[in-house]
Write an enzyme that holds these catalytic residues in place. Structure first.
Site, PDB file in Angstrom:
ATOM      1  N   ASN A 115       0.851  -1.189   0.000  1.00 12.80           N
ATOM      2  CA  ASN A 115       0.000   0.000   0.000  1.00 12.80           C
ATOM      3  C   ASN A 115       0.884   1.236   0.000  1.00 12.80           C
ATOM      4  OD1 ASN A 115      -2.374   1.594   0.325  1.00 12.80           O
ATOM      5  ND2 ASN A 115      -1.951   1.763   2.533  1.00 12.80           N
ATOM      6  N   HIS A 117       0.869   5.101   1.515  1.00 16.40           N
ATOM      7  CA  HIS A 117       0.165   5.900   2.530  1.00 16.40           C
ATOM      8  C   HIS A 117       0.790   7.292   2.567  1.00 16.40           C
ATOM      9  CE1 HIS A 117      -2.114   6.671   6.162  1.00 16.40           C
ATOM     10  NE2 HIS A 117      -1.021   7.193   6.674  1.00 16.40           N
ATOM     11  N   SER A 144       4.791   6.803   2.321  1.00 21.96           N
ATOM     12  CA  SER A 144       5.457   5.531   2.653  1.00 21.96           C
ATOM     13  C   SER A 144       4.805   4.413   1.862  1.00 21.96           C
ATOM     14  CB  SER A 144       5.277   5.193   4.139  1.00 21.96           C
ATOM     15  OG  SER A 144       5.659   6.264   4.957  1.00 21.96           O
ATOM     16  N   GLU A 151      -3.330  -4.983  11.047  1.00 18.32           N
ATOM     17  CA  GLU A 151      -3.424  -3.691  11.734  1.00 18.32           C
ATOM     18  C   GLU A 151      -3.209  -2.554  10.733  1.00 18.32           C
ATOM     19  OE1 GLU A 151      -1.090  -1.361  15.242  1.00 18.32           O
ATOM     20  OE2 GLU A 151      -0.764  -3.521  15.101  1.00 18.32           O
ATOM     21  N   ASP A 153      -2.135   0.327   8.480  1.00 15.21           N
ATOM     22  CA  ASP A 153      -0.904   1.074   8.163  1.00 15.21           C
ATOM     23  C   ASP A 153       0.281   0.713   9.063  1.00 15.21           C
ATOM     24  OD1 ASP A 153      -2.391   2.422   6.219  1.00 15.21           O
ATOM     25  OD2 ASP A 153      -2.989   3.991   7.620  1.00 15.21           O
TER      26      ASP A 153
HETATM   27  C1  GAR Z   1      -2.706   8.964  -2.443  1.00 16.33           C
HETATM   28  O1  GAR Z   1      -2.158  10.142  -1.930  1.00 16.33           O
HETATM   29  C2  GAR Z   1      -2.491   7.826  -1.470  1.00 16.33           C
HETATM   30  O2  GAR Z   1      -1.307   7.931  -0.724  1.00 16.33           O
HETATM   31  C3  GAR Z   1      -3.684   7.974  -0.563  1.00 16.33           C
HETATM   32  O3  GAR Z   1      -4.734   8.328  -1.402  1.00 16.33           O
HETATM   33  C4  GAR Z   1      -4.230   9.030  -2.530  1.00 16.33           C
HETATM   34  C5  GAR Z   1      -4.763   8.365  -3.767  1.00 16.33           C
HETATM   35  O4  GAR Z   1      -4.535   9.137  -4.887  1.00 16.33           O
HETATM   36  N1  GAR Z   1      -3.946   6.764   0.123  1.00 16.33           N
HETATM   37  C6  GAR Z   1      -4.450   6.689   1.357  1.00 16.33           C
HETATM   38  O5  GAR Z   1      -4.776   7.657   1.996  1.00 16.33           O
HETATM   39  C7  GAR Z   1      -4.606   5.272   1.897  1.00 16.33           C
HETATM   40  N2  GAR Z   1      -4.871   5.316   3.297  1.00 16.33           N
HETATM   41  P1  GAR Z   1      -4.644   8.539  -6.342  1.00 16.33           P
HETATM   42  O6  GAR Z   1      -6.013   7.837  -6.437  1.00 16.33           O
HETATM   43  O7  GAR Z   1      -4.571   9.723  -7.236  1.00 16.33           O
HETATM   44  O8  GAR Z   1      -3.518   7.591  -6.530  1.00 16.33           O
END
Ligand code: GAR
Length: 327
Positions: A115, A117, A144, A151, A153
């Protein structure tokens, strides 16, 4: 300039998205470079209207959309998993997938889901990461890439990138720059993670950590391989060997002692992707556990090392271990 060498086999990945899919786009385009060790076999979304799906389709990638509305977590996860398996994916890459996967799902794909984050983990797990970094007066935010564990992240961090926070920054302006950084980070972190599955140094280090945590063990070269022994320098015995494409084998493998030929052959018949009969040692009931493949079960590797250690360790040590195991 160094020529791009195409990897011989590419790991098949499914990308899960929920929204705009800009990280997905970075991954799709990076997968077209000849050096990419992965190919994207599916883009799947829990939102039928996710923008990213249109881009994936335009670029000729297979897509799947299944709304989570009105469905239990398990039922929705099962639909996503079915599509992933049918597409032949070996790994799942979450790119802005805003659903928590069930613990069972995560356990089935242990070590094969990553993933991205938008924070410098372990800081700011969960939501509103940028606002929290700004509020805390941090000099940097960032992103990251991490392994997914039950759990939230909390899995091993594979790679990070820092992004400076400007004066008067809002979470929107910071989010925009963090995304630019993410697009650089994610394809590379995925490629590195896949390559590490076939990196002998990484695999040897993992084996070494477990082998040398067992009592009275030491490491020694043996016929061009690394061997692990238990007991004294003089009378110790080998309980494991680490073979990196040894004797013409394409495998990077750990060799451990089974109870004999029957058990070894049964293991190989039941799980030919995991076990094989090694040259020379196979004749005396040692089995090879293949390590250069996705989804190695490291608990199983650790159990085998312990068992093999027990089978050759002096009684005074196994007795102590038996006593320790009772607590
Ligand atoms: C990204 O910034 C990613 O890190 C975040 O959502 C955005 C997706 O953008 N992810 C999270 O918050 C996961 N918990 P995208 O659809 O343009 O790739």
């Amino acid at each position: 300039m160094v020529a791009d060498k195409p990897p011989t086999t590419r790991t098949k990945v499914a990308i899960f998205i929920s929204g705009s899919g800009t990280n997905m786009a970075a991954l799709l385009y990076a997968s077209r470079l000849s050096s990419a060790p992965y190919e994207v076999v599916l883009v799947a979304s829990n939102k039928v209207e996710a923008e990213g799906l249109q881009l994936a389709e335009l670029e000729g990638f297979a897509t799947f959309a299944h709304s989570h509305k009105g469905q239990s977590r398990d039922a929705h996860d099962a639909a996503m998993e079915r599509a992933t398996i049918e597409a032949g994916a070996e790994m799942i890459v979450l790119a802005g997938y805003m659903r928590i996967l069930s613990d069972d799902f995560v356990a089935r794909w242990d070590g094969r889901i990553i993933n991205i984050h938008p924070s410098l983990l372990p800081k700011y797990k969960g939501l509103d990461t940028h606002a929290r970094a700004i509020e805390a007066g941090d000099s940097h935010g960032g992103a990251s890439v991490h392994l997914v564990v039950p759990e939230l992240d909390a899995g091993e961090v594979l790679a990070q990138v820092k992004v400076a926070i400007a004066k008067g920054e809002t979470s929107d302006t910071l989010a925009e720059r963090v995304k630019l950084a993410e697009h650089q980070l994610y394809p590379r972190a995925l490629a590195d993670y896949i390559s590490r599955d076939s990196d002998p140094t990484h695999l040897l280090n993992r084996v070494r950590t477990v082998a040398l945590s067992l009592p009275e063990t030491s490491e020694r070269a043996s016929h061009g391989a690394r061997g692990f022994r238990v007991g004294s320098e003089k009378s110790g015995k080998f309980f494991a060997y680490f073979n990196a494409q040894h004797h013409g084998s394409e495998h990077i493998a750990l060799l451990v002692k089974t109870s004999g030929m029957d058990e070894m052959l049964n293991l190989i018949e039941a799980q030919p992707d995991t076990y094989y009969k090694p040259a020379f040692y196979g004749a005396s009931g040692w089995v090879g556990i293949i390590l250069n493949r996705p989804g190695v079960d490291w608990d199983n590797v650790s159990d085998w090392l312990t068992r093999s250690w027990r089978s050759v360790a002096p009684v005074r040590l196994t007795k102590l271990q038996d006593a320790a195991d009772m607590f």
